[in-house]
Motif scaffolding. Structure first.
Motif, short mmCIF file in Angstrom:
data_model
loop_
_atom_site.label_atom_id
_atom_site.label_comp_id
_atom_site.label_asym_id
_atom_site.label_seq_id
_atom_site.Cartn_x
_atom_site.Cartn_y
_atom_site.Cartn_z
N THR A 146 -9.59 -4.66 -16.19
CA THR A 146 -9.65 -3.41 -17.13
C THR A 146 -9.49 -3.66 -18.52
O THR A 146 -10.13 -3.27 -19.33
CB THR A 146 -8.58 -2.24 -16.68
OG1 THR A 146 -8.66 -1.84 -15.20
CG2 THR A 146 -8.62 -1.02 -17.67
N GLU A 157 -12.35 -5.55 -19.86
CA GLU A 157 -13.44 -4.76 -20.02
C GLU A 157 -13.32 -3.74 -21.40
O GLU A 157 -14.05 -3.69 -22.21
CB GLU A 157 -13.68 -3.63 -18.87
CG GLU A 157 -14.41 -4.32 -17.63
CD GLU A 157 -14.29 -3.40 -16.37
OE1 GLU A 157 -13.76 -2.22 -16.53
OE2 GLU A 157 -14.77 -3.91 -15.35
N ASN A 158 -12.08 -3.70 -21.50
CA ASN A 158 -11.62 -2.82 -22.98
C ASN A 158 -12.09 -3.63 -24.06
O ASN A 158 -12.29 -3.04 -25.04
CB ASN A 158 -10.12 -2.16 -22.86
CG ASN A 158 -10.01 -1.11 -21.93
OD1 ASN A 158 -10.90 -0.37 -21.55
ND2 ASN A 158 -8.77 -0.88 -21.34
N GLN A 173 -14.15 -6.18 -24.12
CA GLN A 173 -15.50 -6.09 -24.31
C GLN A 173 -16.26 -4.96 -24.98
O GLN A 173 -17.06 -5.06 -25.87
CB GLN A 173 -16.08 -6.55 -23.07
CG GLN A 173 -15.91 -7.65 -22.22
CD GLN A 173 -16.42 -9.01 -23.20
OE1 GLN A 173 -17.48 -8.91 -23.67
NE2 GLN A 173 -15.57 -9.95 -23.20
N ASN A 174 -15.77 -3.97 -24.71
CA ASN A 174 -16.16 -2.43 -25.35
C ASN A 174 -15.60 -2.35 -26.73
O ASN A 174 -16.38 -1.82 -27.47
CB ASN A 174 -15.71 -1.34 -24.18
CG ASN A 174 -16.35 -1.41 -22.89
OD1 ASN A 174 -17.44 -1.90 -22.69
ND2 ASN A 174 -15.66 -0.64 -22.02
N ASN A 175 -14.69 -2.88 -26.97
CA ASN A 175 -14.08 -2.64 -28.47
C ASN A 175 -14.55 -3.78 -29.46
O ASN A 175 -14.56 -3.65 -30.55
CB ASN A 175 -12.62 -2.88 -28.46
CG ASN A 175 -11.89 -1.61 -27.89
OD1 ASN A 175 -12.56 -0.42 -27.74
ND2 ASN A 175 -10.66 -1.72 -27.35
#
Length: 183
Positions: free
Chosen positions: A174, A177-178, A180-182
């Motif tokens: 998690t 992934e956070n 990567q998204n930011n």
């Protein structure tokens, strides 16, 4: 204080007793014994004696074998009044024939000998209660899981360990992934 006397005092202070063994004394050395280790001390008076160390150590080994002493826990300490260059020191101490050897030039050299360390009482470590606010989120999760599972008192089962590992892996995923998204 003379390095020979300092070595003698350090041995006596660490539970060694001096034994009179005529054959060793004839070679100009002294024999000390503790409940585990044996030590032979010889003071080297002139630099030419350094060339005789190999034959001296072989002779001491023969004497000790004849007396049925444990040669595997026997050390030769050569007290050398003046400083010895690194190469000579290396030559003395790395020679593996007969017995283990140390070149002692000053009192700090005695600190390199593991069994001459001052015997200290090892204190129990101060118990450090970990607070959840002070630690990372992963450690917080581990502590929380241990508290819920009564892990302080009981051994965790394989199933419980798998559950904990899965929780932590999920947290890592998690977090990754956070990031990567930011980005």
């Amino acid at each position: 204080m003379d390095i020979f006397n300092a070595t003698h005092n350090r041995l006596l202070g660490n539970g060694f007793d001096i034994y009179d063994i005529e054959e060793i004394e004839k070679l100009g050395a002294s024999f000390y014994k503790s409940y585990v280790n044996n030590v032979v001390i010889k003071k080297l008076h002139y630099s030419e004696e350094i060339n005789l160390i190999k034959s001296f150590s072989m002779e001491i080994r023969s004497i000790l074998i004849g007396l049925k002493e444990n040669i595997w826990n026997t050390y030769l300490l050569f007290c050398i009044g003046n400083e010895v260059d690194f190469e000579t020191n290396y030559k003395i101490e790395r020679d593996t024939q007969a017995l283990r050897k140390y070149a002692i030039c000053n009192e700090t050299d005695l600190n390199r000998i593991p069994f001459l360390d001052e015997f200290r009482v090892i204190k129990k470590p101060i118990k450090n209660e970990v607070t959840l606010e002070d630690e990372s989120e992963y450690l917080q999760e581990i502590i929380h899981f241990l508290q819920e599972s009564d892990g302080k008192q009981n051994k965790l089962s394989v199933t419980q360990l798998d559950e904990l590992m899965n929780k932590i892996l999920k947290m890592v995923e998690t977090r990754y992934e956070n990031r990567q998204n930011n980005s």
